[in-house]
Scaffold this motif. Sequence first.
Motif, PDB file in Angstrom:
ATOM      1  N   PRO A 291      -6.571   7.378  -2.373  1.00 31.43           N
ATOM      2  CA  PRO A 291      -7.739   8.357  -2.292  1.00 31.43           C
ATOM      3  C   PRO A 291      -7.257   9.938  -1.744  1.00 31.43           C
ATOM      4  O   PRO A 291      -7.933  10.759  -1.680  1.00 31.43           O
ATOM      5  CB  PRO A 291      -8.394   7.712  -1.097  1.00 31.43           C
ATOM      6  CG  PRO A 291      -7.132   6.896  -0.314  1.00 31.43           C
ATOM      7  CD  PRO A 291      -6.294   6.371  -1.542  1.00 31.43           C
ATOM      8  N   ALA A 292      -5.863  10.070  -1.439  1.00 28.99           N
ATOM      9  CA  ALA A 292      -5.424  11.302  -1.087  1.00 28.99           C
ATOM     10  C   ALA A 292      -4.150  11.851  -1.808  1.00 28.99           C
ATOM     11  O   ALA A 292      -2.894  11.578  -1.283  1.00 28.99           O
ATOM     12  CB  ALA A 292      -5.186  11.448   0.491  1.00 28.99           C
TER      13      ALA A 292
ATOM     14  N   ARG B 149      -2.722   3.194  -5.425  1.00 30.47           N
ATOM     15  CA  ARG B 149      -1.542   3.710  -6.265  1.00 30.47           C
ATOM     16  C   ARG B 149      -1.514   5.138  -6.515  1.00 30.47           C
ATOM     17  O   ARG B 149      -2.447   5.488  -6.944  1.00 30.47           O
ATOM     18  CB  ARG B 149      -1.031   2.738  -7.255  1.00 30.47           C
ATOM     19  CG  ARG B 149      -2.042   2.870  -8.590  1.00 30.47           C
ATOM     20  CD  ARG B 149      -1.513   2.027  -9.525  1.00 30.47           C
ATOM     21  NE  ARG B 149      -2.440   2.182 -10.750  1.00 30.47           N
ATOM     22  CZ  ARG B 149      -2.386   1.175 -11.714  1.00 30.47           C
ATOM     23  NH1 ARG B 149      -1.846   0.186 -11.695  1.00 30.47           N
ATOM     24  NH2 ARG B 149      -3.182   1.518 -12.961  1.00 30.47           N
ATOM     25  N   TRP B 150      -0.401   5.717  -6.696  1.00 29.95           N
ATOM     26  CA  TRP B 150      -0.347   7.076  -6.823  1.00 29.95           C
ATOM     27  C   TRP B 150       0.987   7.132  -7.898  1.00 29.95           C
ATOM     28  O   TRP B 150       2.122   6.366  -7.623  1.00 29.95           O
ATOM     29  CB  TRP B 150      -0.016   7.992  -5.820  1.00 29.95           C
ATOM     30  CG  TRP B 150       0.539   9.264  -6.134  1.00 29.95           C
ATOM     31  CD1 TRP B 150      -0.463  10.326  -6.574  1.00 29.95           C
ATOM     32  CD2 TRP B 150       1.429   9.713  -6.270  1.00 29.95           C
ATOM     33  NE1 TRP B 150       0.043  11.627  -6.967  1.00 29.95           N
ATOM     34  CE2 TRP B 150       1.299  11.274  -6.830  1.00 29.95           C
ATOM     35  CE3 TRP B 150       2.914   9.478  -6.263  1.00 29.95           C
ATOM     36  CZ2 TRP B 150       2.727  12.065  -7.259  1.00 29.95           C
ATOM     37  CZ3 TRP B 150       4.201  10.374  -6.560  1.00 29.95           C
ATOM     38  CH2 TRP B 150       3.833  11.586  -6.770  1.00 29.95           C
ATOM     39  N   PHE B 151       0.890   7.906  -8.951  1.00 31.02           N
ATOM     40  CA  PHE B 151       2.095   8.025  -9.701  1.00 31.02           C
ATOM     41  C   PHE B 151       2.106   9.537 -10.066  1.00 31.02           C
ATOM     42  O   PHE B 151       1.011  10.265 -10.354  1.00 31.02           O
ATOM     43  CB  PHE B 151       1.989   7.111 -11.134  1.00 31.02           C
ATOM     44  CG  PHE B 151       1.026   7.063 -11.730  1.00 31.02           C
ATOM     45  CD1 PHE B 151       0.767   7.946 -12.892  1.00 31.02           C
ATOM     46  CD2 PHE B 151      -0.056   6.360 -11.472  1.00 31.02           C
ATOM     47  CE1 PHE B 151      -0.359   7.911 -13.346  1.00 31.02           C
ATOM     48  CE2 PHE B 151      -1.413   6.204 -12.029  1.00 31.02           C
ATOM     49  CZ  PHE B 151      -1.457   7.213 -13.191  1.00 31.02           C
TER      50      PHE B 151
ATOM     51  N   ARG C  55      -1.492   1.162   1.965  1.00 32.56           N
ATOM     52  CA  ARG C  55      -2.425   0.432   2.355  1.00 32.56           C
ATOM     53  C   ARG C  55      -3.600   1.648   2.853  1.00 32.56           C
ATOM     54  O   ARG C  55      -3.474   2.624   3.066  1.00 32.56           O
ATOM     55  CB  ARG C  55      -2.150  -0.347   3.416  1.00 32.56           C
ATOM     56  CG  ARG C  55      -1.204  -1.465   3.109  1.00 32.56           C
ATOM     57  CD  ARG C  55      -0.974  -2.311   4.209  1.00 32.56           C
ATOM     58  NE  ARG C  55       0.233  -3.224   4.168  1.00 32.56           N
ATOM     59  CZ  ARG C  55       0.975  -3.651   4.903  1.00 32.56           C
ATOM     60  NH1 ARG C  55       1.186  -3.198   6.141  1.00 32.56           N
ATOM     61  NH2 ARG C  55       2.028  -4.518   4.470  1.00 32.56           N
ATOM     62  N   ASP C  56      -5.062   0.908   2.958  1.00 35.77           N
ATOM     63  CA  ASP C  56      -6.045   1.659   3.643  1.00 35.77           C
ATOM     64  C   ASP C  56      -5.502   2.432   4.899  1.00 35.77           C
ATOM     65  O   ASP C  56      -4.905   1.585   5.569  1.00 35.77           O
ATOM     66  CB  ASP C  56      -7.266   0.966   3.645  1.00 35.77           C
ATOM     67  CG  ASP C  56      -7.935   0.595   2.594  1.00 35.77           C
ATOM     68  OD1 ASP C  56      -7.837   1.347   1.537  1.00 35.77           O
ATOM     69  OD2 ASP C  56      -8.651  -0.247   2.478  1.00 35.77           O
ATOM     70  N   GLN C  57      -5.868   3.573   5.195  1.00 37.27           N
ATOM     71  CA  GLN C  57      -5.838   4.362   6.354  1.00 37.27           C
ATOM     72  C   GLN C  57      -4.300   4.511   6.838  1.00 37.27           C
ATOM     73  O   GLN C  57      -3.903   4.829   7.965  1.00 37.27           O
ATOM     74  CB  GLN C  57      -6.206   3.430   7.479  1.00 37.27           C
ATOM     75  CG  GLN C  57      -7.922   3.007   7.371  1.00 37.27           C
ATOM     76  CD  GLN C  57      -8.597   3.817   7.017  1.00 37.27           C
ATOM     77  OE1 GLN C  57      -8.560   5.213   7.869  1.00 37.27           O
ATOM     78  NE2 GLN C  57      -9.729   4.036   6.225  1.00 37.27           N
TER      79      GLN C  57
ATOM     80  N   SER D  32      -6.269   2.675 -14.254  1.00 39.63           N
ATOM     81  CA  SER D  32      -6.724   3.073 -12.742  1.00 39.63           C
ATOM     82  C   SER D  32      -8.105   3.257 -12.969  1.00 39.63           C
ATOM     83  O   SER D  32      -8.810   3.649 -13.870  1.00 39.63           O
ATOM     84  CB  SER D  32      -5.956   4.210 -12.275  1.00 39.63           C
ATOM     85  OG  SER D  32      -4.481   4.081 -12.430  1.00 39.63           O
ATOM     86  N   TRP D  33      -8.894   2.600 -11.904  1.00 40.25           N
ATOM     87  CA  TRP D  33     -10.180   2.935 -11.667  1.00 40.25           C
ATOM     88  C   TRP D  33     -10.447   4.304 -11.360  1.00 40.25           C
ATOM     89  O   TRP D  33      -9.649   4.886 -10.671  1.00 40.25           O
ATOM     90  CB  TRP D  33     -10.880   2.147 -10.524  1.00 40.25           C
ATOM     91  CG  TRP D  33     -10.737   0.510 -10.794  1.00 40.25           C
ATOM     92  CD1 TRP D  33      -9.857  -0.284 -10.699  1.00 40.25           C
ATOM     93  CD2 TRP D  33     -11.734  -0.296 -11.343  1.00 40.25           C
ATOM     94  NE1 TRP D  33     -10.013  -1.592 -10.990  1.00 40.25           N
ATOM     95  CE2 TRP D  33     -11.285  -1.577 -11.619  1.00 40.25           C
ATOM     96  CE3 TRP D  33     -12.905   0.308 -11.816  1.00 40.25           C
ATOM     97  CZ2 TRP D  33     -11.921  -2.501 -12.000  1.00 40.25           C
ATOM     98  CZ3 TRP D  33     -13.569  -0.748 -12.571  1.00 40.25           C
ATOM     99  CH2 TRP D  33     -13.363  -2.086 -12.521  1.00 40.25           C
ATOM    100  N   PRO D  34     -11.505   4.883 -11.869  1.00 39.40           N
ATOM    101  CA  PRO D  34     -12.809   4.317 -12.516  1.00 39.40           C
ATOM    102  C   PRO D  34     -12.494   4.290 -14.060  1.00 39.40           C
ATOM    103  O   PRO D  34     -13.202   3.671 -15.023  1.00 39.40           O
ATOM    104  CB  PRO D  34     -13.825   5.229 -12.522  1.00 39.40           C
ATOM    105  CG  PRO D  34     -13.166   6.381 -12.152  1.00 39.40           C
ATOM    106  CD  PRO D  34     -11.918   6.428 -11.646  1.00 39.40           C
ATOM    107  N   ALA D  35     -11.242   4.878 -14.685  1.00 35.10           N
ATOM    108  CA  ALA D  35     -10.934   4.690 -16.104  1.00 35.10           C
ATOM    109  C   ALA D  35     -10.927   3.376 -16.600  1.00 35.10           C
ATOM    110  O   ALA D  35     -11.557   2.958 -17.687  1.00 35.10           O
ATOM    111  CB  ALA D  35      -9.586   5.540 -16.540  1.00 35.10           C
TER     112      ALA D  35
END
Length: 250
Positions: A85-86, A119-121, A132-134, A200-203
């Motif tokens: 998310p960030a 996840r980020w890449f 994880r969240d938060q 990856s969502w939303p794709a």
Amino acid sequence: MKVQLTESVAAFTTDSPLRHSPCYALRDQSLAVGGYVNQEERDAQLAHTFGSQQWLWSEEDDFRFRNSDHQLESLYLLIPEEPCPAPDACARWVRTTMVVGGLRAERRDNFALETTTGRWFDQEARHMICLRDQAPPPEEGGTRVRIAPDTDLLLAGGKMVGWMLTNPARYLTQGWDRPADTPPVPGTSLLLAAYLAMTSWPALEKILDGDEATCRDLRALEQRILRQPADLSRTAVLGRAVGMLIEDHC
């Protein structure tokens, strides 16, 4: 260094990281680090280890420690499909301080270990980070523990909040196969980055819905993979993953 795996379960870093190369399986979106080469050998580890494990229908990460000396024996981590998310904060984990070492459990306990949620890449898939969240920003006491080749546990304030795989294309595998020993060509990492972006969502939701334009993009990616002139063992993994999505949803 003390590492809080959960609120009540801790381990300490050692001088002995896992020697096994990670296996990044697109089939079930997982990362395995251990000496096993099939499900039977993985199950056999349970007899002489303790820690966390997946149960029927559960979505948990596996950390298995040896009964004899409490040293970490293997990892099995699930890779989320939701994006981080960030993204900017996720990317900063690449620059955090790294120490190399294994883990020794504080005491012999079985426990549940929640999976990461995002996840980020980067654009060339040089790094994949799962958090994880938060999870707080890495500036708040962020440290990486190089637990196995190119595999880092991410700590914030001493608590594990995620993990990172460097050069994920190098470790691509169909499932239990060992990854190729040779380094990947640059084009393979770019193909992996394109695959990760499309799944990856939303794709990914558009693929699952059979969206016509997205299916065209997926077929175009399949053709790019087929035209890759080298690195056949890894492109075969990518090609099969993309082909299954086309077959099932397009």
